[in-house]
Write a protein that holds these residues in place. Structure first.
Motif, PDB file in Angstrom:
ATOM      1  N   LYS A  13      43.167  95.516  27.409  1.00 61.85           N
ATOM      2  CA  LYS A  13      43.219  96.759  28.177  1.00 61.85           C
ATOM      3  C   LYS A  13      44.205  97.744  27.567  1.00 61.85           C
ATOM      4  CE  LYS A  13      43.742  98.532  32.894  1.00 61.85           C
ATOM      5  NZ  LYS A  13      44.702  99.602  32.594  1.00 61.85           N
ATOM      6  N   SER A  14      45.373  97.253  27.208  1.00 59.96           N
ATOM      7  CA  SER A  14      46.380  98.101  26.569  1.00 59.96           C
ATOM      8  C   SER A  14      47.226  97.224  25.658  1.00 59.96           C
ATOM      9  CB  SER A  14      47.264  98.796  27.613  1.00 59.96           C
ATOM     10  OG  SER A  14      47.947  97.843  28.413  1.00 59.96           O
ATOM     11  N   GLY A  15      47.730  97.819  24.591  1.00 51.76           N
ATOM     12  CA  GLY A  15      48.508  97.042  23.643  1.00 51.76           C
ATOM     13  C   GLY A  15      48.094  97.354  22.220  1.00 51.76           C
ATOM     14  N   ARG A  16      48.607  96.570  21.285  1.00 53.51           N
ATOM     15  CA  ARG A  16      48.429  96.894  19.870  1.00 53.51           C
ATOM     16  C   ARG A  16      46.990  96.761  19.388  1.00 53.51           C
ATOM     17  NH1 ARG A  16      48.717  92.436  16.352  1.00 53.51           N
ATOM     18  NH2 ARG A  16      48.817  90.438  17.432  1.00 53.51           N
ATOM     19  N   ARG A  38      39.810 101.651  35.480  1.00 55.66           N
ATOM     20  CA  ARG A  38      38.712 100.710  35.650  1.00 55.66           C
ATOM     21  C   ARG A  38      38.796  99.578  34.638  1.00 55.66           C
ATOM     22  NH1 ARG A  38      33.358 104.180  35.449  1.00 55.66           N
ATOM     23  NH2 ARG A  38      32.476 102.070  35.650  1.00 55.66           N
ATOM     24  N   LEU A  39      38.652  98.335  35.123  1.00 54.71           N
ATOM     25  CA  LEU A  39      38.685  97.177  34.242  1.00 54.71           C
ATOM     26  C   LEU A  39      37.342  96.945  33.558  1.00 54.71           C
ATOM     27  CD1 LEU A  39      40.760  94.624  36.355  1.00 54.71           C
ATOM     28  CD2 LEU A  39      41.543  96.151  34.543  1.00 54.71           C
ATOM     29  N   ILE A  50      32.005  96.355  28.846  1.00 58.31           N
ATOM     30  CA  ILE A  50      33.306  96.042  28.259  1.00 58.31           C
ATOM     31  C   ILE A  50      34.269  95.675  29.382  1.00 58.31           C
ATOM     32  CG2 ILE A  50      35.183  96.845  26.799  1.00 58.31           C
ATOM     33  CD1 ILE A  50      32.513  96.811  25.349  1.00 58.31           C
ATOM     34  N   MET A  51      34.798  94.455  29.347  1.00 51.81           N
ATOM     35  CA  MET A  51      35.791  94.035  30.330  1.00 51.81           C
ATOM     36  C   MET A  51      37.178  94.194  29.709  1.00 51.81           C
ATOM     37  SD  MET A  51      36.115  90.467  32.496  1.00 51.81           S
ATOM     38  CE  MET A  51      34.683  90.848  33.496  1.00 51.81           C
ATOM     39  N   ARG A  52      38.001  95.040  30.307  1.00 55.33           N
ATOM     40  CA  ARG A  52      39.326  95.377  29.773  1.00 55.33           C
ATOM     41  C   ARG A  52      40.382  94.588  30.534  1.00 55.33           C
ATOM     42  NH1 ARG A  52      40.294 100.465  31.123  1.00 55.33           N
ATOM     43  NH2 ARG A  52      41.642 100.966  29.338  1.00 55.33           N
ATOM     44  N   VAL A  53      40.995  93.621  29.855  1.00 52.23           N
ATOM     45  CA  VAL A  53      41.890  92.665  30.514  1.00 52.23           C
ATOM     46  C   VAL A  53      43.135  92.437  29.655  1.00 52.23           C
ATOM     47  CG1 VAL A  53      40.003  91.480  31.711  1.00 52.23           C
ATOM     48  CG2 VAL A  53      40.664  90.729  29.414  1.00 52.23           C
ATOM     49  N   GLY A  70      34.532  88.310  22.710  1.00 46.41           N
ATOM     50  CA  GLY A  70      35.885  88.786  22.940  1.00 46.41           C
ATOM     51  C   GLY A  70      36.509  89.206  21.626  1.00 46.41           C
ATOM     52  N   ILE A  71      37.353  90.209  21.662  1.00 44.24           N
ATOM     53  CA  ILE A  71      38.130  90.615  20.487  1.00 44.24           C
ATOM     54  C   ILE A  71      39.593  90.362  20.811  1.00 44.24           C
ATOM     55  CG2 ILE A  71      38.827  92.545  19.024  1.00 44.24           C
ATOM     56  CD1 ILE A  71      36.035  93.704  19.404  1.00 44.24           C
ATOM     57  N   VAL A  72      40.215  89.459  20.054  1.00 45.49           N
ATOM     58  CA  VAL A  72      41.537  88.958  20.404  1.00 45.49           C
ATOM     59  C   VAL A  72      42.277  88.548  19.143  1.00 45.49           C
ATOM     60  CG1 VAL A  72      40.744  86.567  20.704  1.00 45.49           C
ATOM     61  CG2 VAL A  72      42.752  87.375  21.990  1.00 45.49           C
TER      62      VAL A  72
END
Length: 299
Positions: A13-16, A38-39, A50-53, A70-72
């Motif tokens: 959702k937020s971050g690098r 919105r998530l 797109i699920m933003r978590v 997932g992109i992680v």
């Protein structure tokens, strides 16, 4: 359209990794309807949600089949897999492709002045970390014993306040370590972002979407690492010019209007094209040498 026909992708959702992930999807032609509040976001031109978590939730969502993709970061992925294995929970997934962003390393850092004489110097020490499973695996592999205290933020201050002897944390530039009087002594895991897929078979509609999306992602990744080179070369120097071209692509040779002594040479370079190579080409009589970025590629 039901969820069985819409591909669901989990992203930070937020971050690098968030900005890079959104940029990747947009370069793949996906039109995102994203709102900070919105998530769940929808792609308006493809059947994709797109699920933003939180980053730490992404591996579990894919492993449990809640999300198809997932992109992680590999660091989060590996830590979660080790923890779930330890707890006896489902931990299988498919690493579909590596991505060329999110580069960092998980390292052990000690206070300045610590007399580091190799890995054995860390035996019996206590470390503050967000990644206890990766730290424990490293310790087992190296035949040392360590303790840890789990922190999800402000890991760098732990040695200063007496909570730990050192830290095990993500490092990009090392500036944060230096600001807190710490020195990186051992890298234990290298990480980039990855596209992962649930191990469960996808429905036919979802598989069709993935078969369209995956080549686009791979094309964007390849394009980012490549350059398009154009130049004018003497006809009698083509062999020498071709030998200097980086990568394995065969150059395209084209005639130049009104010139019998020169030809145009075009090639896609998948390796770094150095100034020294341009100077060597120029010494062979080449001119109008252009090195340009590539936006999209498809094999």
């Amino acid at each position: 359209m039901t969820t069985e026909t819409r591909l669901r992708i989990a992203m930070q959702k937020s971050g690098r990794l968030s900005d890079d992930t959104q940029a990747l999807l947009k370069r793949c032609g996906l039109k995102l309807n994203v709102s900070d509040r919105r998530l769940l976001a929808h792609v308006t031109n493809m059947p994709i949600d797109i699920m933003r978590v939180r980053s730490s939730d992404i591996p579990g969502l894919v492993m449990d089949g809640v999300c198809d993709l997932g992109i992680v970061g590999d660091n989060t992925l590996e830590e979660t897999a080790l923890e779930r294995e330890r707890m006896g929970n489902k931990s299988s997934y498919i690493r579909t492709t590596g991505l060329n962003f999110g580069d960092c390393r998980l390292s052990i850092a000690m206070p300045e002045g610590f007399n580091y004489q190799g890995v054995k110097s860390l035996d019996g020490l206590r470390f503050a970390t967000t990644y206890p499973q990766l730290l424990n695996r490293f310790a087992r592999d190296k035949g040392i014993n360590v303790e840890f205290c789990l922190l999800n933020g402000s890991v760098e201050v732990a040695p200063r306040v007496g909570l730990a002897d050192g830290i095990c944390d993500l490092v990009s530039t090392g500036a944060t370590l230096e600001a807190n009087g710490l020195v990186e002594v051992e890298e234990i895991f290298h990480s980039k972002a990855s596209l992962i897929q649930t191990a469960s078979p996808l429905s036919a509609p979802k598989q069709k979407i993935l078969d369209t999306l995956l080549p686009r992602i791979q094309g964007v990744m390849k394009a980012k690492e490549s350059k398009y080179i154009m130049l004018h070369a003497p006809k009698d120097k083509i062999s020498e010019v071709s030998a200097l071209m980086p990568g394995k692509e065969t150059p395209t040779i084209l005639p130049l209007a009104g010139r019998d002594d020169l030809v145009a040479v075009h090639v896609v370079a998948t390796e770094t094209f150095f100034w020294e190579t341009m100077e060597e080409l120029n010494a062979l009589g080449c001119n109008s040498i252009l090195v340009m970025p590539i936006e999209k590629m498809m094999s």
